[in-house]
Write a protein that holds these residues in place. Sequence first.
Motif, PDB file in Angstrom:
ATOM      1  N   TYR A  33      15.661  72.506  29.497  1.00 18.95           N
ATOM      2  CA  TYR A  33      15.568  73.500  30.559  1.00 18.95           C
ATOM      3  C   TYR A  33      16.493  74.659  30.194  1.00 18.95           C
ATOM      4  N   VAL A  34      15.990  75.877  30.346  1.00 15.35           N
ATOM      5  CA  VAL A  34      16.853  77.048  30.177  1.00 15.35           C
ATOM      6  C   VAL A  34      17.264  77.499  31.580  1.00 15.35           C
ATOM      7  N   ILE A  35      18.580  77.518  31.808  1.00 13.54           N
ATOM      8  CA  ILE A  35      19.113  77.780  33.142  1.00 13.54           C
ATOM      9  C   ILE A  35      20.086  78.950  33.079  1.00 13.54           C
ATOM     10  N   GLU A  36      20.044  79.788  34.117  1.00 14.03           N
ATOM     11  CA  GLU A  36      20.982  80.906  34.156  1.00 14.03           C
ATOM     12  C   GLU A  36      21.829  80.815  35.411  1.00 14.03           C
ATOM     13  N   ALA A  37      23.077  81.183  35.303  1.00 11.33           N
ATOM     14  CA  ALA A  37      23.953  81.173  36.475  1.00 11.33           C
ATOM     15  C   ALA A  37      25.039  82.213  36.301  1.00 11.33           C
ATOM     16  N   LYS A  38      25.533  82.675  37.448  1.00 14.43           N
ATOM     17  CA  LYS A  38      26.634  83.628  37.454  1.00 14.43           C
ATOM     18  C   LYS A  38      27.945  82.874  37.305  1.00 14.43           C
ATOM     19  N   MET A  39      28.893  83.472  36.612  1.00 10.33           N
ATOM     20  CA  MET A  39      30.226  82.871  36.547  1.00 10.33           C
ATOM     21  C   MET A  39      30.930  83.104  37.880  1.00 10.33           C
ATOM     22  N   PRO A  40      31.849  82.252  38.305  1.00  7.15           N
ATOM     23  CA  PRO A  40      32.338  81.064  37.600  1.00  7.15           C
ATOM     24  C   PRO A  40      31.394  79.870  37.737  1.00  7.15           C
ATOM     25  N   LEU A  41      31.396  79.039  36.688  1.00  8.72           N
ATOM     26  CA  LEU A  41      30.617  77.815  36.720  1.00  8.72           C
ATOM     27  C   LEU A  41      31.243  76.780  35.796  1.00  8.72           C
ATOM     28  N   LEU A  42      30.773  75.532  35.928  1.00  7.45           N
ATOM     29  CA  LEU A  42      31.274  74.447  35.086  1.00  7.45           C
ATOM     30  C   LEU A  42      30.150  73.984  34.173  1.00  7.45           C
ATOM     31  N   ILE A  56      31.721  75.204  42.807  1.00 10.74           N
ATOM     32  CA  ILE A  56      31.069  76.121  41.862  1.00 10.74           C
ATOM     33  C   ILE A  56      29.830  75.428  41.287  1.00 10.74           C
ATOM     34  N   PRO A  57      28.847  76.195  40.805  1.00 10.01           N
ATOM     35  CA  PRO A  57      27.668  75.558  40.201  1.00 10.01           C
ATOM     36  C   PRO A  57      28.014  74.909  38.864  1.00 10.01           C
ATOM     37  N   GLN A  58      27.127  74.056  38.401  1.00  5.00           N
ATOM     38  CA  GLN A  58      27.354  73.359  37.132  1.00  5.00           C
ATOM     39  C   GLN A  58      26.058  73.322  36.341  1.00  5.00           C
ATOM     40  N   VAL A  59      26.209  73.238  35.028  1.00  5.48           N
ATOM     41  CA  VAL A  59      25.078  72.874  34.176  1.00  5.48           C
ATOM     42  C   VAL A  59      25.601  71.824  33.205  1.00  5.48           C
ATOM     43  N   THR A  60      25.000  70.636  33.248  1.00  7.16           N
ATOM     44  CA  THR A  60      25.450  69.535  32.391  1.00  7.16           C
ATOM     45  C   THR A  60      24.556  69.435  31.152  1.00  7.16           C
ATOM     46  N   TYR A  61      24.959  68.627  30.194  1.00  5.01           N
ATOM     47  CA  TYR A  61      24.175  68.380  28.977  1.00  5.01           C
ATOM     48  C   TYR A  61      23.839  69.684  28.241  1.00  5.01           C
ATOM     49  N   ALA A  62      24.810  70.607  28.177  1.00  3.87           N
ATOM     50  CA  ALA A  62      24.542  71.908  27.558  1.00  3.87           C
ATOM     51  C   ALA A  62      24.442  71.777  26.044  1.00  3.87           C
ATOM     52  N   ILE A  64      34.198  58.476  25.797  1.00  8.10           N
ATOM     53  CA  ILE A  64      33.683  57.262  25.155  1.00  8.10           C
ATOM     54  C   ILE A  64      34.373  55.993  25.652  1.00  8.10           C
ATOM     55  N   ASP A  65      35.461  56.113  26.399  1.00  8.93           N
ATOM     56  CA  ASP A  65      36.059  54.874  26.924  1.00  8.93           C
ATOM     57  C   ASP A  65      35.420  54.468  28.244  1.00  8.93           C
ATOM     58  N   GLY A  66      35.210  55.436  29.140  1.00  8.54           N
ATOM     59  CA  GLY A  66      34.626  55.112  30.443  1.00  8.54           C
ATOM     60  C   GLY A  66      33.134  55.361  30.512  1.00  8.54           C
ATOM     61  N   ASP A  67      32.626  56.331  29.715  1.00 10.47           N
ATOM     62  CA  ASP A  67      31.202  56.664  29.722  1.00 10.47           C
ATOM     63  C   ASP A  67      30.653  56.972  31.108  1.00 10.47           C
ATOM     64  N   THR A  68      31.425  57.606  31.984  1.00 13.56           N
ATOM     65  CA  THR A  68      30.876  57.815  33.329  1.00 13.56           C
ATOM     66  C   THR A  68      30.117  59.137  33.481  1.00 13.56           C
ATOM     67  N   ALA A  69      30.557  60.190  32.809  1.00 15.82           N
ATOM     68  CA  ALA A  69      29.935  61.522  32.967  1.00 15.82           C
ATOM     69  C   ALA A  69      30.054  62.047  34.397  1.00 15.82           C
ATOM     70  N   GLN A  70      31.042  61.564  35.152  1.00 13.86           N
ATOM     71  CA  GLN A  70      31.157  61.945  36.554  1.00 13.86           C
ATOM     72  C   GLN A  70      32.252  62.979  36.840  1.00 13.86           C
ATOM     73  N   VAL A  71      33.263  63.027  35.978  1.00 15.96           N
ATOM     74  CA  VAL A  71      34.420  63.864  36.291  1.00 15.96           C
ATOM     75  C   VAL A  71      34.060  65.363  36.266  1.00 15.96           C
ATOM     76  N   GLY A  72      33.222  65.782  35.318  1.00 16.29           N
ATOM     77  CA  GLY A  72      32.808  67.193  35.289  1.00 16.29           C
ATOM     78  C   GLY A  72      32.125  67.603  36.590  1.00 16.29           C
ATOM     79  N   PRO A  73      30.998  66.949  36.928  1.00 16.20           N
ATOM     80  CA  PRO A  73      30.294  67.327  38.171  1.00 16.20           C
ATOM     81  C   PRO A  73      31.145  67.177  39.436  1.00 16.20           C
ATOM     82  N   GLU A  74      31.973  66.147  39.536  1.00 19.32           N
ATOM     83  CA  GLU A  74      32.783  65.998  40.754  1.00 19.32           C
ATOM     84  C   GLU A  74      33.835  67.106  40.840  1.00 19.32           C
ATOM     85  N   THR A  75      34.374  67.506  39.697  1.00 20.31           N
ATOM     86  CA  THR A  75      35.323  68.620  39.684  1.00 20.31           C
ATOM     87  C   THR A  75      34.628  69.897  40.151  1.00 20.31           C
TER      88      THR A  75
END
Lengths: 346, 262
Positions: free
Chosen positions: B165-174, B138-144, B121-132
């Motif tokens: 959207y219902v999405i499936e992925a193998k671990m490991p993932l973010l 590894i694959p990612q699914v955001t807004y879970a 809530i301070d930066g509101d970027t939503a970028q650190v998860g996907p960039e990590t």
Amino acid sequence: MNRAKVNQGNNLADYHDVWVIAEQNEGKIHPVTIELVGEGRKLADSLAKKLAVVVPGADAEDEARKLLHYNVDKVYYIKHPLLKDFSTEGYALSISELILEKQPEVVLLGATSIGRDIAPRIAGKVGTGLTADCTKLEVDGEDHKLLQTRPAFGGNLMATIVCPKNRPQMSTVRPGVMEKAAYHQEIHGKLEIFIPSLKEEEIRTVLIEKVKSDKKKVNLIDAKVIVSGGRGLKAPEGFALVRALAEKVNGEVGSSRACVDAGWIEHLHQVGQTGTTVRPDLYIACGISGAIQHLAGMSEAKYIVAINKDPNAPIFKVCDYGIVGDINEVIPAMIEAIDKNGSFEI
Amino acid sequence: MKIIVCVKQVPDTNEVRINQETGTLIRDGVPSIINPDDKNAIEGALALKDIHGGHVTVLSMGPPQAKEALKEALAMGADEAVLLSDRAFAGSDTWATSTILAAAIEAIGGYDIIFCGRQAIDGDTAQVGPETAEFLNIPQVTYAKHIKAVGDRVQITRYTEYGDYVIEAKMPLLLTAIKELNEPRFPSVRGIFKAYSTDDVKVWTLDDLKIDMTQIGLKGSPTNVFRSFVPVKEKNSLIIEGQNGKEKAAALINKLTDLKLV
């Protein structure tokens, strides 16, 4: 780890053109794309560079071609069967491949749930900085760098971000903020098809299902009139009044964060920093005090009307017309006055 | 199941005020909290552990006082906490922060799921998860908003503007969590006692990580702040006078009608 890096001393003069990454879903272009094209044109003109739109898809060539009508110099249609449905990796990989090949100077994406998902992965792959959720873009008069302005700390502070040493300069741009590009009958640009080297195993997620929402769509972004309710409604039932007024003026129903947090109304209706940014012709704020995080999402409305019991509420400083009074008295009286004045179609 | 949750300590932006003269944040007296979406991520991890068993590590980067946020996560039920704190990390943008977090996650190793909040809530970027996720490859699914683990796969319901959207992925993932995912639990009395009576938060510095110094801190960050300012939003407002609500409402509707707004 084999990964891209920033600050590799790339020659900034090797990068050209302003790009907009279009968002499409089932062949339909998202409105934010047209907003970005409008803004991208201004930036391209001030940089004396060309404007291109990138459309990833499997069967979207007709829609991609239509974008040439918005005063666009080029449309890159990234065509691949694996791009039929959205996937983070499929989209990020193929867009990054095109960026690395053509070297644009500026890349803009809509700050939607899709754009904000892929933009960091694209920036990560091409090795550049990314600025999130911008509400203003300008070109610096001196060295032509992109000045990317965005709200931070819940809208309390605006920060202008630059990306001085890496290219492209990438931003996601908040939907509903920039003005849409105009449609022209004549076209002067060309469509180029790009086939990415995408492989099935590179997409490590599977889309199982798209759940169609059976709820009525809330379209705050395109609404000409929005009637919004805040904590001053006192109870969830207060939204019945807000809805009645919204219906009367052919408007959509909006809400402050407080009501969403309290569970009175769904998040889809939320206007503000963490909700939707709107710029209707008329915004009627009912019982909304005007917290900075709400103002961040609606202060661009052409006319703002505020109704609140508290004469010191900050909303009265940003409104065009204010009424100090009780919602339960004022809203029914407004509906009555509209009925008296006859019908009002806009 | 081994889960690492990335959390950030943030000022409660609902309480933040601005010094109008200097245009700077007034931080005095503003409470520091675990970023709300990150709390949903912690709960998401603990809920998976409740079902499948496993180990939850909470990871944060920040000044020494960010230990408080990690202690709260331990009190909620996390097993282990690591704070990344070093002067070399200061001034990091999302690129540099993700670089540091990815290096720490590699150092922890052996993970199945990396969990982040959607945005702070301070930066509101939503970028650190996907960039990590990008740096970890590894694959990612955001807004879970819903998560189910079956065998070595995870099924996620993800919000989009077009419907879920219902999405499936193998671990490991973010994964990145939104508010709709769950209702974060309160720390138990036992959890609070354990977390606050001991100092179980590990503190790692630059020396503990394998990291390319050209990609972190203020100097390694590709983006920087050019200027910041307080938004000016005052207008010439007209407060409509009248004997009662009815009179005021009628006067307002007349004005709006003149402007062809209703």
